[in-house]
Design an enzyme around this catalytic site. Structure first.
Site, short mmCIF file in Angstrom:
data_model
loop_
_atom_site.label_atom_id
_atom_site.label_comp_id
_atom_site.label_asym_id
_atom_site.label_seq_id
_atom_site.Cartn_x
_atom_site.Cartn_y
_atom_site.Cartn_z
N ASP A 76 2.89 -4.65 7.95
CA ASP A 76 1.65 -3.89 7.79
C ASP A 76 0.51 -4.89 7.90
O ASP A 76 0.23 -5.63 6.97
CB ASP A 76 1.68 -3.20 6.42
CG ASP A 76 0.33 -2.58 6.05
OD1 ASP A 76 -0.64 -2.77 6.81
OD2 ASP A 76 0.26 -1.92 5.00
N HIS B 276 0.87 -1.18 0.00
CA HIS B 276 0.00 0.00 0.00
C HIS B 276 0.91 1.23 0.00
O HIS B 276 2.02 1.18 0.54
CB HIS B 276 -0.83 -0.06 1.29
CG HIS B 276 -1.92 0.95 1.39
ND1 HIS B 276 -1.68 2.25 1.78
CD2 HIS B 276 -3.25 0.87 1.18
CE1 HIS B 276 -2.82 2.91 1.81
NE2 HIS B 276 -3.79 2.09 1.45
N CYS C 284 -4.69 2.46 -3.77
CA CYS C 284 -3.43 2.95 -3.18
C CYS C 284 -2.28 1.99 -3.42
O CYS C 284 -1.38 1.86 -2.57
CB CYS C 284 -3.58 3.22 -1.67
SG CYS C 284 -4.80 4.46 -1.30
N LYS D 214 -10.59 -0.84 10.20
CA LYS D 214 -10.74 -2.01 9.34
C LYS D 214 -11.11 -3.25 10.16
O LYS D 214 -11.32 -4.32 9.61
CB LYS D 214 -9.46 -2.25 8.55
CG LYS D 214 -9.15 -1.13 7.55
CD LYS D 214 -7.91 -1.44 6.75
CE LYS D 214 -7.31 -0.23 6.11
NZ LYS D 214 -8.02 0.22 4.91
N GLN E 35 -4.74 -5.41 6.82
CA GLN E 35 -5.76 -6.29 6.25
C GLN E 35 -5.81 -7.65 6.93
O GLN E 35 -6.64 -8.47 6.58
CB GLN E 35 -5.50 -6.49 4.74
CG GLN E 35 -5.62 -5.22 3.92
CD GLN E 35 -7.02 -4.64 3.94
OE1 GLN E 35 -8.01 -5.33 4.23
NE2 GLN E 35 -7.13 -3.36 3.64
#
Ligand SMILES: Cc1ncc(COP(=O)(O)O)c(C=O)c1O
Lengths: 417, 156
Positions: free
Chosen positions: A211, A134, A375, A237, A214
């Site tokens: 990261d 991202h 993104c 999220k 998700q």
């Protein structure tokens, strides 16, 4: 709407109707059609339990934290710190000192890049990221590389949207200081072998920044088992409010790092000659934090623990298989990202229809998807597409909703082709 | 429940689809004096505009790039409307189309074909698609003679 799901050899049932009832927004109509919310990778919806926790906080306990000695301030501080402890347990961090509240994933990664990067990177050092990051896991590294003279390296992927681990290993060297990559790709749904990658990075003495934006809404995370050095994610999220997120970091690393921002809360004593910084985690939480957001995040953690992330993973996996099969039967549809280990995301293009037009028509059928580059512009260039249509799942989605997506795509063909 | 909601039919009118289909025929002209790129990062529209300017007259213009149906249709109508127009007219028409699409202000005669774009008024996020070709062009023909290319980030 109890849907049967087989997990390994144990058949469980996931009561999707019951969880849907917890999410008030799922009852609304859009363009006179029931909302089918398939944009969960961008932001998830909030259960009543989270909405009520935030509401209660403002109705009963609101005050600044770590400051006043009055009752409300004590209550607000207790609620804020209780949320930190919940998050600690949720990701299995060793101690609350390692759990830092941020605005979200973006701020968490920027914090590491700016603070760790400035202290540890110099000309000739290397930072390794991947092709499927991202923008928020690309740009902060570009910025710090520019400032320090370090070099940014990028690990390639294959046509299925999987990292090339051989190339990853070759890119690692004794010059590599930081390796940053996502746990799950927001644009493709690819699940990366985090534990393996962390081990490979550690073998050359690099620190790892994962990261996890998700990953947290879909599977159980154990930062100690992954052995990553930093892990970043966003509340919004994972069914919590916007404006709150987490940076997990190993204590010995956080202790070495200079503060990211200066201000109140992050100091022990201030004089014009010398300021003494506060202990972890306060050292990295300058200024009045997003207290209600933290309370909401704590409630979201409670909610997810109650529903059970193992059940969520199993249910979502069955939805993914169902959707994959249904979508691949749509004429002219090409799936972008077909990793063997994949979760919760259908990213696709359709012959003769631009993603933006598809998005508008689907919206009219009540189906909310995201269209564009998500993104991840470098990734879109790799697949030679201007963008994709992305339908992303949460545990409150159903097979019927996937059917509605497929019906919506038939309407797209009817309208455009 | 087969019929699309009326506004959706309005957005994707047959005439718009017809215009958009001509996009691949509005290629960059043989002589190009100005180039300009416009993009709409939120949806992925990307337009490379090539312009042949003779003094203050637009001799020809054409495009490359990938964009949505609305943007392609608007680009084709712009190319056809502005062939032979002056730079001043191009600025004026662009402003008038913007006022028509945003606020329903009257369209001048030469812009009559663009009336079919009015369906976007109901879709704020799609206005930028319809306006992208025009904004790219007006950037391209700004008075500054050294101005060559730009990356226009249209905000929805
Ligand atoms: C993989 C990934 N990383 C980072 C981010 C940025 O998250 P936020 O905007 O919440 O900071 C996102 C959100 O889209 C994401 O999907």
């Amino acid at each position: 709407m109890t849907q049967a799901v087989a997990t390994n050899d144990r058949a469980t049932t996931f009561d999707v109707a019951a969880v849907r009832a917890d999410f008030p927004i799922l009852a609304r109509n859009v363009h006179k059609k029931p909302l089918v919310y398939l944009d969960n990778a961008a932001s998830s919806q909030k259960p009543r339990q989270v909405i009520e926790a935030v509401d209660q906080y403002y109705r009963r306990h609101n005050a600044n934290v770590h400051r006043g000695l009055h009752t409300l301030s004590d209550e607000a501080t207790a609620a804020y710190e209780a949320a930190r402890e919940k998050v600690r347990g949720f990701i299995n961090a060793a101690e609350i000192a390692e759990v830092i509240f941020t605005k979200g994933t973006t701020e968490a990664i920027n914090l590491v890049a700016a603070s760790y990067g400035r202290a540890h990177l110099s000309a000739g050092d290397e930072v390794l990221i991947t092709y499927m990051e991202h923008h928020s896991n690309i740009v902060p590294w570009q910025m710090i590389c520019e400032q320090t003279g370090a070099v940014l390296r990028v690990c390639p992927i294959n046509e299925r949207g999987e990292l090339l681990l051989d190339a990853f290993e070759k890119l690692l060297s004794d010059k590599t200081r930081v390796v940053a990559f996502n746990h799950i790709s927001n644009a493709l749904g690819t699940v990366n072998p985090v534990k393996k990658m962390v081990k490979m990075a550690h073998a050359v003495g690099a620190v790892t920044v994962v990261d996890g934006a998700q990953a947290v809404p879909h599977q159980r995370i154990d930062v100690r088992d992954l052995d990553c050095d930093f892990y970043a994610f966003s509340g919004h999220k994972m069914f919590a409010p916007t404006g709150i997120g987490i940076l997990y970091g190993k204590r010995y690393l956080l202790e070495q790092m200079p503060p990211y921002q200066g201000g109140g809360d992050m100091i022990k004593t201030v004089s014009f000659e010398k300021t003494v910084y506060n202990e972890l985690p306060s050292k990295f939480e300058a200024g009045t934090p997003i207290i209600a957001g933290a309370v909401g995040l704590g409630a979201a953690v409670d909610y997810l623990e109650r529903v059970g992330l193992d059940a969520v993973s199993a249910y979502e996996h069955s939805l993914l298989e169902y959707g994959d099969q249904r979508l691949k039967s749509v004429p002219g549809l090409r799936m972008i990202g077909d990793a063997v280990d994949k979760t919760s995301v259908f990213s696709f293009v359709m012959e003769g229809a631009h993603p933006h037009d598809i998005g508008t028509i689907l919206s009219h059928t009540g189906v909310a998807v995201r269209t564009g580059h998500h993104c991840t512009e470098p990734l879109m260039k790799f697949f030679k597409v201007p963008g994709t249509v992305r339908a992303s799942l949460a545990f409150y989605n159903t097979r019927e909703e996937i059917d509605q997506l497929v019906d919506g795509l038939a309407k797209v063909r009817e309208m455009l082709l | 429940m087969n019929a699309a909601a009326p506004d959706l039919q309005d957005l994707y009118r047959r005439t718009i689809k017809g215009q958009a289909a001509l996009f691949s025929q509005r290629r960059p002209p043989a002589i190009v004096t100005h180039r300009c790129e416009g993009s709409n990062p939120n949806c992925g529209d990307h337009l490379a505009l090539a312009l042949h300017l003779e003094d203050v007259a637009i001799a020809a213009l054409g495009f490359e790039g990938e964009s949505c149906l609305i943007c392609r249709a608007s680009a084709v109508m712009m190319a056809d409307t502005l062939a032979g127009a002056t730079v001043a007219q191009a600025h004026e028409f662009s402003r008038r189309l913007d006022a028509f699409l945003h606020d329903g202000q009257p369209l001048p005669g030469p812009l009559a074909t663009t009336r079919c774009l009015e369906g976007v008024r109901a879709y704020p996020s799609r206005l930028s698609c319809a306006l992208l070709p025009w904004q790219t062009l007006t950037r391209c023909i700004q008075p500054d003679p050294t101005y060559a290319t730009t990356h226009l980030e249209a905000k929805p």
